[in-house]
Enzyme design. Structure first.
Site, PDB file in Angstrom:
ATOM      1  N   ARG A 289       0.853  -1.187   0.000  1.00 61.15           N
ATOM      2  CA  ARG A 289       0.000   0.000   0.000  1.00 61.15           C
ATOM      3  C   ARG A 289       0.887   1.235   0.000  1.00 61.15           C
ATOM      4  O   ARG A 289       1.890   1.292   0.716  1.00 61.15           O
ATOM      5  CB  ARG A 289      -0.911   0.016   1.233  1.00 61.15           C
ATOM      6  CG  ARG A 289      -1.999  -1.041   1.234  1.00 61.15           C
ATOM      7  CD  ARG A 289      -3.060  -0.751   0.174  1.00 61.15           C
ATOM      8  NE  ARG A 289      -4.182  -1.684   0.220  1.00 61.15           N
ATOM      9  CZ  ARG A 289      -4.240  -2.808  -0.483  1.00 61.15           C
ATOM     10  NH1 ARG A 289      -3.237  -3.134  -1.282  1.00 61.15           N
ATOM     11  NH2 ARG A 289      -5.299  -3.591  -0.400  1.00 61.15           N
ATOM     12  N   GLU A 318      -3.399   7.539  -6.163  1.00 60.63           N
ATOM     13  CA  GLU A 318      -3.296   6.813  -7.433  1.00 60.63           C
ATOM     14  C   GLU A 318      -4.352   7.290  -8.416  1.00 60.63           C
ATOM     15  O   GLU A 318      -5.537   7.333  -8.075  1.00 60.63           O
ATOM     16  CB  GLU A 318      -3.438   5.308  -7.178  1.00 60.63           C
ATOM     17  CG  GLU A 318      -2.281   4.742  -6.378  1.00 60.63           C
ATOM     18  CD  GLU A 318      -2.331   3.232  -6.227  1.00 60.63           C
ATOM     19  OE1 GLU A 318      -3.321   2.609  -6.699  1.00 60.63           O
ATOM     20  OE2 GLU A 318      -1.389   2.662  -5.650  1.00 60.63           O
ATOM     21  N   HIS A 337       0.324  -0.016 -10.281  1.00 57.21           N
ATOM     22  CA  HIS A 337      -0.457  -0.942  -9.437  1.00 57.21           C
ATOM     23  C   HIS A 337      -0.785  -2.231 -10.206  1.00 57.21           C
ATOM     24  O   HIS A 337      -1.950  -2.612 -10.379  1.00 57.21           O
ATOM     25  CB  HIS A 337      -1.739  -0.281  -8.943  1.00 57.21           C
ATOM     26  CG  HIS A 337      -2.230  -0.861  -7.647  1.00 57.21           C
ATOM     27  ND1 HIS A 337      -2.831  -0.113  -6.667  1.00 57.21           N
ATOM     28  CD2 HIS A 337      -2.198  -2.123  -7.168  1.00 57.21           C
ATOM     29  CE1 HIS A 337      -3.160  -0.884  -5.642  1.00 57.21           C
ATOM     30  NE2 HIS A 337      -2.781  -2.117  -5.924  1.00 57.21           N
ATOM     31  N   LEU A 338       0.273  -2.936 -10.597  1.00 58.69           N
ATOM     32  CA  LEU A 338       0.124  -4.150 -11.410  1.00 58.69           C
ATOM     33  C   LEU A 338       0.235  -5.433 -10.597  1.00 58.69           C
ATOM     34  O   LEU A 338       0.262  -6.524 -11.176  1.00 58.69           O
ATOM     35  CB  LEU A 338       1.196  -4.163 -12.513  1.00 58.69           C
ATOM     36  CG  LEU A 338       1.158  -3.039 -13.544  1.00 58.69           C
ATOM     37  CD1 LEU A 338       2.306  -3.211 -14.543  1.00 58.69           C
ATOM     38  CD2 LEU A 338      -0.183  -3.005 -14.254  1.00 58.69           C
ATOM     39  N   ALA A 340      -1.651  -7.431  -8.984  1.00 62.43           N
ATOM     40  CA  ALA A 340      -2.604  -8.522  -9.225  1.00 62.43           C
ATOM     41  C   ALA A 340      -2.907  -8.718 -10.702  1.00 62.43           C
ATOM     42  O   ALA A 340      -3.792  -9.499 -11.050  1.00 62.43           O
ATOM     43  CB  ALA A 340      -3.907  -8.229  -8.484  1.00 62.43           C
TER      44      ALA A 340
END
Length: 601
Positions: A289, A318, A337-338, A340
């Site tokens: 996070r 973000e 934010h890759l 997942a």
């Protein structure tokens, strides 16, 4: 009130409930009916379970508001009517929701109080396809009898692989070198990297993702240490990882990989002070996070050479601003934010959330539930002050734990004049578990998932009943929380039995702390607390009060409990605001104060 000497002990993780009938105390949504066997219901724990059946008059309808993998859609279609409507405006969502029994979202759809109000009681479950549930109003969901479930496990491997990808790309300057070559340059000497073999990696947060990162880092020849107050030591040993304290981890690390949830306790946990404790030239990876790092402090640490490089997949805001100094820093590698974002993980999430939503619509209480079921008003009315007391005692006790060993065994003692089968303690136990776990976790603990969450973290909670002579009109006289086999940040909290002990009671409807270790105290559990062990001498209250007054920190109460005049004493100070570090240091520097701790409630 006198003790009769009768004890009733059972394990929260293995014992069956001792109460005769709990089903009358837990309201189930209208879509559900509960089947019981004789007079005694069957519970979804070891040895018993609740049999719940859904109405078969018609298929339920599930609204899928954001794109979901085909495997999950197929699973849903076997049970429900599916409405896949993407990019709905808030007004369109509120219009549609009154016709839906279930709703599945990702992170882009806000499930607000207005959504639950618009459902007019029909919405039974909201499924969040992923881990975080910041976009769902949990309080409104619970008030409207709607279960909220998430999908916390399917992304584990994908996130761990991305963490390792950033680790290796950072070490060898892959992103920077790629951009350089594409710009027509050939700068081999500029992008000399560092080797991973033999280097120390500190995994900060040894949960599912952290432990998978550790396994892969061991395969790269790295020495791996980890910090996590709840990590089972045997699981760490099996991987070949040493569990250490926070300061030891960041001081020894060549590389730091963050896998902590964002909680009040972890917000900006990497800051100017913690960067100063690190090796010069440390490298940092964050796929957890964004808010766990003070981003401005990280820029300062990069410019000062304390941090050699950083690789970040997450940010406080973000997407980050285009002119972000951190994003534009030449020694920072970034991705959007890759963690997942693999095809396999997306399909896994779709299946996991579909199964959870279908289970909820069938009336099953899913282990991934993140809010509590509705409790009748008469039960809450009686237990409400004790529920607040239970959570605050758990929150207080866990903050007293020091060292890196973590909490493994907790005993809760209830003193009551009621018969053992006349008091259901599940809700109280859940709230103690909530207080113990939530300060350092992103898991939402409630009546549904408390025992599962504790067991998942290797936390064994046992309960003991002390029967008192007296009127049973009050459900409880006191609650004690004992944590064994741990160090304490405040040694005066250690009882005669060698464990951290705190006790609380309800006085005039307000939770009070009545015992810390062997010391009797009497303070309202409101705001925050400073505990000081001191030499009992005149002027101590004035000295501490003056320091707090100069800081404009309001003192709500101040009491002193002592062994004997002029001997040791414990001073308990209630404050409305958190004092500055400088103020706390000044308090600690008072010669007569032997130890102190600040506890945020």
């Amino acid at each position: 009130m006198a003790f009769s000497g009768s004890f009733h002990t059972f394990s929260a993780l293995t014992a069956s409930p001792s109460h005769p009938n709990l089903s009358s105390k837990l309201a189930t949504p209208p879509y559900f009916s509960v089947a019981t066997l004789g007079r005694r219901p069957i519970y979804p724990r070891q040895g018993c379970m609740v049999l719940v059946r859904a109405s078969i008059d018609a298929k339920p309808t599930v609204l899928v508001a954001e794109k979901l993998g085909e495997a999950g859609i197929a699973l849903l279609k076997d049970f429900a009517n599916i409405d896949c409507s993407y990019n709905l405006t808030p007004e369109e969502l509120c219009t549609k929701i009154s016709l839906c029994d279930g709703l599945i979202v990702r992170s882009g759809t806000k499930v607000t109080r207005e959504v639950f109000e618009s459902s007019a009681g029909r919405l039974k479950v909201v499924g969040r396809a992923g881990v975080g549930i910041d976009n769902v109003d949990l309080a409104a969901a619970t008030e409207h009898g709607c279960l909220v479930v998430n999908a916390p496990t399917a992304n584990t491997v994908a996130a761990a692989e991305h963490g390792i990808a950033l680790l290796t790309a950072m070490a060898r300057n892959i992103a920077q070198a790629d951009a350089s070559v594409k710009a027509g340059k050939w700068q081999r000497s500029k992008y000399v990297g560092v080797s991973l073999v033999g280097k120390t990696l500190a995994v900060m947060g040894f949960g599912k993702v952290g432990s998978e990162v550790a396994r892969r880092a061991k395969g790269l020849g790295m020495h791996v240490i980890a910090y996590d107050p709840y990590a089972p030591a045997d699981r760490a040993r099996a991987i070949g990882v040493d569990l250490v304290g926070f300061d030891e981890a960041i001081a020894a690390a060549d590389f730091i990989s963050l896998h902590m949830p964002l909680t009040p306790a972890t917000a900006k946990i990497l800051n100017d002070q913690t960067f100063a404790k690190m090796k010069k030239g440390v490298r940092i990876v964050n796929v957890a996070r964004g808010g766990v790092i003070d981003e401005e402090a990280l820029v300062r640490a990069l410019d000062a050479g304390i941090v050699a490089q950083a690789a970040l997949d997450v940010f406080t805001e973000e997407p980050p601003s285009k002119d972000s100094k951190l994003v534009q820093h030449e020694r920072v590698t970034v991705t959007p934010h890759l963690g997942a974002s693999t095809m396999e993980a997306q399909e896994g999430v779709s299946i996991e959330i579909a199964e959870a939503v279908v289970g909820a619509l069938r009336g099953e209480l899913a282990a991934t539930a993140v809010n509590a079921p509705m409790v009748p008003a008469e039960v809450l009315s009686e237990l409400k002050p004790f529920v607040v007391l239970a959570e605050k005692l758990g929150r207080l006790a866990v903050q007293l734990v020091g060292g890196g060993s973590g909490v493994k065994t907790v005993k809760v003692t209830y003193a009551s004049g009621r018969a053992p089968d006349d008091l259901d303690t599940r809700l109280l136990r859940a709230m103690i578990t909530k207080g113990l776990i939530e300060p350092i976790s992103d898991v939402f603990v409630n009546l549904v998932n408390a025992d599962f969450t504790a067991k998942q973290r290797g936390l064994i909670i046992t309960e003991e009943r002390v029967i008192l002579h007296g009127s049973p009109e009050r459900p409880l006289e006191s609650i004690q929380v004992h944590i064994a086999d741990v160090e304490s940040r405040f040694t005066s909290a250690i009882s005669e039995a060698g464990e951290i002990r705190v006790e609380g009671r309800i006085k005039d409807g307000i939770p009070h702390l009545t015992k810390v270790g062997p010391f009797e105290v009497d303070v309202s559990l409101e705001g925050s607390i400073i505990l000081c062990r001191q030499v009992d001498q005149p002027g101590m209250i004035g000295s501490v009060g003056s320091i707090l007054g100069e800081e404009n920190v309001n003192v709500s109460f101040m009491t002193v409990s002592r062994i004997a005049p002029t001997k040791q004493a414990v001073m308990t100070i209630g404050v409305d605001d958190q004092p500055s570090k400088e103020a706390l240091k000044r308090i600690g520097d008072i010669p007569a104060i032997e130890e102190f701790v600040f506890l945020k409630l």
